[in-house]
Design a protein around this motif. Structure first.
Motif, PDB file in Angstrom:
ATOM      1  N   ARG A  13      10.253   8.903   4.218  1.00  0.00           N
ATOM      2  CA  ARG A  13       9.055   8.201   4.689  1.00  0.00           C
ATOM      3  C   ARG A  13       7.936   8.344   3.655  1.00  0.00           C
ATOM      4  O   ARG A  13       7.301   7.373   3.281  1.00  0.00           O
ATOM      5  CB  ARG A  13       8.611   8.749   6.042  1.00  0.00           C
ATOM      6  CG  ARG A  13       7.335   8.098   6.566  1.00  0.00           C
ATOM      7  CD  ARG A  13       6.888   8.662   7.906  1.00  0.00           C
ATOM      8  NE  ARG A  13       7.816   8.253   8.952  1.00  0.00           N
ATOM      9  CZ  ARG A  13       8.646   9.075   9.592  1.00  0.00           C
ATOM     10  NH1 ARG A  13       8.663  10.356   9.317  1.00  0.00           N
ATOM     11  NH2 ARG A  13       9.444   8.626  10.525  1.00  0.00           N
TER      12      ARG A  13
ATOM     13  N   ILE B  98       6.346   5.173   1.305  1.00  0.00           N
ATOM     14  CA  ILE B  98       4.930   4.798   1.396  1.00  0.00           C
ATOM     15  C   ILE B  98       4.204   5.053   0.084  1.00  0.00           C
ATOM     16  O   ILE B  98       3.495   4.180  -0.424  1.00  0.00           O
ATOM     17  CB  ILE B  98       4.265   5.550   2.571  1.00  0.00           C
ATOM     18  CG1 ILE B  98       4.828   5.012   3.896  1.00  0.00           C
ATOM     19  CG2 ILE B  98       2.746   5.415   2.525  1.00  0.00           C
ATOM     20  CD1 ILE B  98       4.447   5.827   5.110  1.00  0.00           C
TER      21      ILE B  98
ATOM     22  N   CYS C  75       5.531   0.797   0.817  1.00  0.00           N
ATOM     23  CA  CYS C  75       5.779   0.576   2.238  1.00  0.00           C
ATOM     24  C   CYS C  75       4.437   0.623   2.965  1.00  0.00           C
ATOM     25  O   CYS C  75       3.636   1.531   2.759  1.00  0.00           O
ATOM     26  CB  CYS C  75       6.724   1.644   2.769  1.00  0.00           C
ATOM     27  SG  CYS C  75       7.070   1.549   4.527  1.00  0.00           S
ATOM     28  N   LEU C  76       4.200  -0.359   3.815  1.00  0.00           N
ATOM     29  CA  LEU C  76       2.922  -0.468   4.513  1.00  0.00           C
ATOM     30  C   LEU C  76       2.864   0.405   5.764  1.00  0.00           C
ATOM     31  O   LEU C  76       1.806   0.919   6.125  1.00  0.00           O
ATOM     32  CB  LEU C  76       2.675  -1.925   4.897  1.00  0.00           C
ATOM     33  CG  LEU C  76       2.680  -2.911   3.726  1.00  0.00           C
ATOM     34  CD1 LEU C  76       2.700  -4.344   4.245  1.00  0.00           C
ATOM     35  CD2 LEU C  76       1.488  -2.660   2.822  1.00  0.00           C
ATOM     36  N   GLU C  77       3.992   0.538   6.419  1.00  0.00           N
ATOM     37  CA  GLU C  77       4.069   1.316   7.664  1.00  0.00           C
ATOM     38  C   GLU C  77       5.517   1.692   7.888  1.00  0.00           C
ATOM     39  O   GLU C  77       6.425   0.911   7.597  1.00  0.00           O
ATOM     40  CB  GLU C  77       3.559   0.474   8.832  1.00  0.00           C
ATOM     41  CG  GLU C  77       3.544   1.164  10.162  1.00  0.00           C
ATOM     42  CD  GLU C  77       3.054   0.258  11.287  1.00  0.00           C
ATOM     43  OE1 GLU C  77       3.369   0.571  12.441  1.00  0.00           O
ATOM     44  OE2 GLU C  77       2.382  -0.750  11.020  1.00  0.00           O
ATOM     45  N   PHE C  78       5.760   2.886   8.435  1.00  0.00           N
ATOM     46  CA  PHE C  78       7.120   3.365   8.661  1.00  0.00           C
ATOM     47  C   PHE C  78       7.122   4.141   9.973  1.00  0.00           C
ATOM     48  O   PHE C  78       6.460   5.165  10.088  1.00  0.00           O
ATOM     49  CB  PHE C  78       7.536   4.291   7.514  1.00  0.00           C
ATOM     50  CG  PHE C  78       9.009   4.567   7.418  1.00  0.00           C
ATOM     51  CD1 PHE C  78       9.706   4.206   6.287  1.00  0.00           C
ATOM     52  CD2 PHE C  78       9.688   5.200   8.447  1.00  0.00           C
ATOM     53  CE1 PHE C  78      11.068   4.475   6.176  1.00  0.00           C
ATOM     54  CE2 PHE C  78      11.037   5.465   8.355  1.00  0.00           C
ATOM     55  CZ  PHE C  78      11.736   5.097   7.213  1.00  0.00           C
ATOM     56  N   THR C  79       7.836   3.636  10.951  1.00  0.00           N
ATOM     57  CA  THR C  79       7.879   4.256  12.270  1.00  0.00           C
ATOM     58  C   THR C  79       9.334   4.450  12.680  1.00  0.00           C
ATOM     59  O   THR C  79      10.153   3.554  12.502  1.00  0.00           O
ATOM     60  CB  THR C  79       7.182   3.353  13.313  1.00  0.00           C
ATOM     61  OG1 THR C  79       5.854   3.090  12.879  1.00  0.00           O
ATOM     62  CG2 THR C  79       7.158   4.002  14.677  1.00  0.00           C
TER      63      THR C  79
ATOM     64  N   SER D 165      10.286  -0.334   9.094  1.00  0.00           N
ATOM     65  CA  SER D 165       9.323  -0.207   8.002  1.00  0.00           C
ATOM     66  C   SER D 165       8.860  -1.604   7.601  1.00  0.00           C
ATOM     67  O   SER D 165       9.612  -2.575   7.715  1.00  0.00           O
ATOM     68  CB  SER D 165       9.929   0.535   6.808  1.00  0.00           C
ATOM     69  OG  SER D 165      11.106  -0.102   6.348  1.00  0.00           O
ATOM     70  N   TYR D 166       7.616  -1.686   7.149  1.00  0.00           N
ATOM     71  CA  TYR D 166       7.011  -2.970   6.774  1.00  0.00           C
ATOM     72  C   TYR D 166       6.683  -2.968   5.289  1.00  0.00           C
ATOM     73  O   TYR D 166       6.196  -1.960   4.758  1.00  0.00           O
ATOM     74  CB  TYR D 166       5.742  -3.215   7.595  1.00  0.00           C
ATOM     75  CG  TYR D 166       6.042  -3.406   9.058  1.00  0.00           C
ATOM     76  CD1 TYR D 166       6.399  -4.654   9.566  1.00  0.00           C
ATOM     77  CD2 TYR D 166       5.998  -2.332   9.932  1.00  0.00           C
ATOM     78  CE1 TYR D 166       6.699  -4.822  10.914  1.00  0.00           C
ATOM     79  CE2 TYR D 166       6.289  -2.485  11.281  1.00  0.00           C
ATOM     80  CZ  TYR D 166       6.642  -3.731  11.752  1.00  0.00           C
ATOM     81  OH  TYR D 166       6.946  -3.900  13.087  1.00  0.00           O
ATOM     82  N   TRP D 167       6.927  -4.111   4.652  1.00  0.00           N
ATOM     83  CA  TRP D 167       6.803  -4.239   3.203  1.00  0.00           C
ATOM     84  C   TRP D 167       6.151  -5.572   2.843  1.00  0.00           C
ATOM     85  O   TRP D 167       6.310  -6.561   3.563  1.00  0.00           O
ATOM     86  CB  TRP D 167       8.187  -4.186   2.571  1.00  0.00           C
ATOM     87  CG  TRP D 167       8.976  -2.973   2.946  1.00  0.00           C
ATOM     88  CD1 TRP D 167       9.672  -2.759   4.107  1.00  0.00           C
ATOM     89  CD2 TRP D 167       9.116  -1.792   2.170  1.00  0.00           C
ATOM     90  NE1 TRP D 167      10.241  -1.514   4.086  1.00  0.00           N
ATOM     91  CE2 TRP D 167       9.931  -0.903   2.906  1.00  0.00           C
ATOM     92  CE3 TRP D 167       8.662  -1.406   0.917  1.00  0.00           C
ATOM     93  CZ2 TRP D 167      10.284   0.355   2.436  1.00  0.00           C
ATOM     94  CZ3 TRP D 167       9.020  -0.149   0.443  1.00  0.00           C
ATOM     95  CH2 TRP D 167       9.818   0.714   1.198  1.00  0.00           C
TER      96      TRP D 167
ATOM     97  N   GLU E 284       2.201 -12.461  13.684  1.00  0.00           N
ATOM     98  CA  GLU E 284       1.808 -11.178  14.239  1.00  0.00           C
ATOM     99  C   GLU E 284       0.497 -11.368  14.972  1.00  0.00           C
ATOM    100  O   GLU E 284      -0.400 -12.055  14.480  1.00  0.00           O
ATOM    101  CB  GLU E 284       1.626 -10.137  13.124  1.00  0.00           C
ATOM    102  CG  GLU E 284       1.174  -8.796  13.630  1.00  0.00           C
ATOM    103  CD  GLU E 284       1.011  -7.761  12.539  1.00  0.00           C
ATOM    104  OE1 GLU E 284       0.395  -6.739  12.812  1.00  0.00           O
ATOM    105  OE2 GLU E 284       1.488  -7.991  11.410  1.00  0.00           O
TER     106      GLU E 284
END
Length: 95
Positions: free
Chosen positions: A25, A29, A34-38, A50-52, A92
């Motif tokens: 993670r 990032i 990576c913008l967000e990783f959950t 994860s968002y890219w 979104e």
């Protein structure tokens, strides 16, 4: 924007897994944009999203040497099965 959806059936998790997951993670990032990783684990199921910003970032991340080791250990030790989907976010909204 793109999302990578990772779903897995867990075979066995150990202390090394927790350390590796945290490192992956952080690496995604800090070094690959990576913008967000959950991620969430429930029972023997895990899902991580994860968002890219670009497909190129995702490809570079997939080929990172540490990530390749994590992938191999996932296949051989931690997961009974897994599925990865790369999707384009077309809309979104939130409240």
């Amino acid at each position: 924007m793109y999302a990578v959806i990772f779903r897995a059936e867990i075979a066995r998790l150990d202390e090394e897994y927790g350390q590796m997951a945290a490192r992956m993670r952080e690496l995604a990032i800090q070094e690959y944009g990576c913008l967000e990783f959950t991620s969430v684990t429930e029972g023997n199921s895990e899902i991580a999203v994860s968002y890219w910003s670009s497909k190129e970032q995702i490809s570079a991340w997939k080929q990172n040497a540490e990530h390749l080791v994590a992938q191999q250990k996932g296949r051989s030790q931690w997961y009974a099965s897994y599925r990865v989907q790369v999707v384009e976010v077309v809309r979104e909204y939130s409240a």
